[in-house]
Design an enzyme around this catalytic site. Structure first.
Site, PDB file in Angstrom:
ATOM      1  N   HIS A  42      69.387   6.612  27.939  1.00  0.00           N
ATOM      2  CA  HIS A  42      67.949   6.505  27.633  1.00  0.00           C
ATOM      3  C   HIS A  42      67.698   6.054  26.195  1.00  0.00           C
ATOM      4  O   HIS A  42      66.545   5.890  25.799  1.00  0.00           O
ATOM      5  CB  HIS A  42      67.247   7.845  27.862  1.00  0.00           C
ATOM      6  CG  HIS A  42      67.286   8.310  29.279  1.00  0.00           C
ATOM      7  ND1 HIS A  42      66.887   7.514  30.331  1.00  0.00           N
ATOM      8  CD2 HIS A  42      67.699   9.486  29.829  1.00  0.00           C
ATOM      9  CE1 HIS A  42      67.054   8.176  31.467  1.00  0.00           C
ATOM     10  NE2 HIS A  42      67.542   9.368  31.191  1.00  0.00           N
ATOM     11  N   ASP A  90      73.603   7.485  37.507  1.00  0.00           N
ATOM     12  CA  ASP A  90      72.861   8.674  37.121  1.00  0.00           C
ATOM     13  C   ASP A  90      71.547   8.666  37.897  1.00  0.00           C
ATOM     14  O   ASP A  90      71.041   7.604  38.272  1.00  0.00           O
ATOM     15  CB  ASP A  90      72.592   8.611  35.618  1.00  0.00           C
ATOM     16  CG  ASP A  90      71.952   9.865  35.059  1.00  0.00           C
ATOM     17  OD1 ASP A  90      72.681  10.710  34.511  1.00  0.00           O
ATOM     18  OD2 ASP A  90      70.718   9.992  35.162  1.00  0.00           O
TER      19      ASP A  90
END
Length: 327
Positions: free
Chosen positions: A140, A177
């Site tokens: 992220h 993920d």
């Protein structure tokens, strides 16, 4: 003749990479497992209130040792990424912002040594065929912004080091993920050397619709997706990826937040499903003789460490990763 001046951004980045000490020769007596006790975060007990299992990485190694798959003496310990290393991708202003406690609180404090582990994993993977950083996968975070427990863009850094130091020119990111990997998607938005396959739950964080435009192969698995459906979509996705791109290295972001019961991933994948998923990705790379870097990424239940360890044991049993200090 090159038109780059010595002070051009590309040249500065290249010089930083070439002068870095993060790449070092790993003795053959070591296994392709990278870990440092510094990975395990402690906030004077505050970590017990945090959804992230800050001791996950150490417990993965402990399980592997207890099962006789790994000897502690064979673990590769990486070096900590320096400020110059981080500036290969990150802006100075972003690194400065991490000195402000409020900003760190919004992200999380991840030891730069975990970043060094991801970067080193690429070199080890090229030499051994694959390598696992028991940590990393901070997908992220991009050059100038962090978030979602990710303070440093280790995937982007790993790839830029591979471009320069390993003479790699094409990299595939397989991000499995549960969350969209918006950090590396933003970093490589206009870089055709990087192909991104991202299989994620579209209904959860980060909901980064701009970054979704930069995904080469987007596979959405909504909340409640079960193991059978998930693995079927993965098979199809890998078939498409094989025809679409010819990588020289695969970066595999293997989050276990896809597990049934994970409070943040919201998918319903069984522990055996995780092991099968990992095996499929390793076979995808091995069948084409492509070096693979595995990062353990997200996973927000105490059971994640055991599931990851069991998957690595399965990979070892299937001879998809070679343990025992030899190749």
């Amino acid at each position: 003749m090159s038109t780059s001046s010595p002070s051009s951004p590309d040249e500065v980045r290249r010089n930083r990479i070439l002068s870095s000490k993060l790449y070092f020769d790993v003795p053959i007596t070591k296994d392709p497992i990278i870990y440092s006790t510094s990975y395990d975060i402690s906030f004077l007990g505050i970590e017990k209130l945090h959804p992230f299992d800050s001791s996950k990485w150490g417990r993965i190694c402990q399980f592997l040792v207890e099962n006789g798959v790994l000897d502690r003496e064979r673990i590769v310990e990486p070096l900590e990424a320096t400020k110059d290393d981080l500036l290969v991708v990150h802006t100075q202003s972003y690194l400065n912002s991490l000195k402000i406690s409020l900003n760190v609180a919004k992200i999380t404090e991840v030891a730069p040594v975990a970043v060094g582990g991801t970067i080193l994993a690429a070199k080890l993977a090229k030499e051994r065929g694959c390598a696992i950083n028991v940590g990393g996968g901070f997908h992220h975070c991009c050059a100038d912004e962090g978030g979602g427990f990710c303070a440093y863009a280790d995937i982007s850094l790993c790839i830029h080091y591979a471009f320069v130091r390993l003479n790699i020119s094409r990299v595939m990111i397989i991000d499995l993920d549960a969350h969209q990997g918006n950090g590396h998607e933003r970093d490589f938005s206009d870089d055709r050397r990087v192909y991104i396959l991202d299989m994620y739950n579209p209904n959860i964080y980060p909901l980064d619709f701009e970054a979704r435009r930069y995904i080469d192969q987007r596979v959405e698995v909504p909340s409640g997706t079960t193991t059978e459906d998930y693995l079927a979509k993965l098979d199809e996705a890998l078939q498409v990826a094989e025809k679409a791109f010819d990588p020289e290295m695969v970066i595999y972001n293997a989050g276990t937040d896809i597990l049934d019961g994970d409070p943040l991933g919201r998918l319903r994948i069984s522990p055996d499903g995780v092991a099968i998923r990992d095996e499929k990705v390793f076979r995808f790379a091995r069948d084409k003789n492509i070096p693979l870097v595995m990062l353990t990424s997200g996973g927000y239940m105490k059971s994640s460490a055991r599931v990851i360890a069991d998957s690595i044991i399965n990979l070892s049993n299937k001879s998809l990763i070679t343990m025992g200090g030899s190749i």
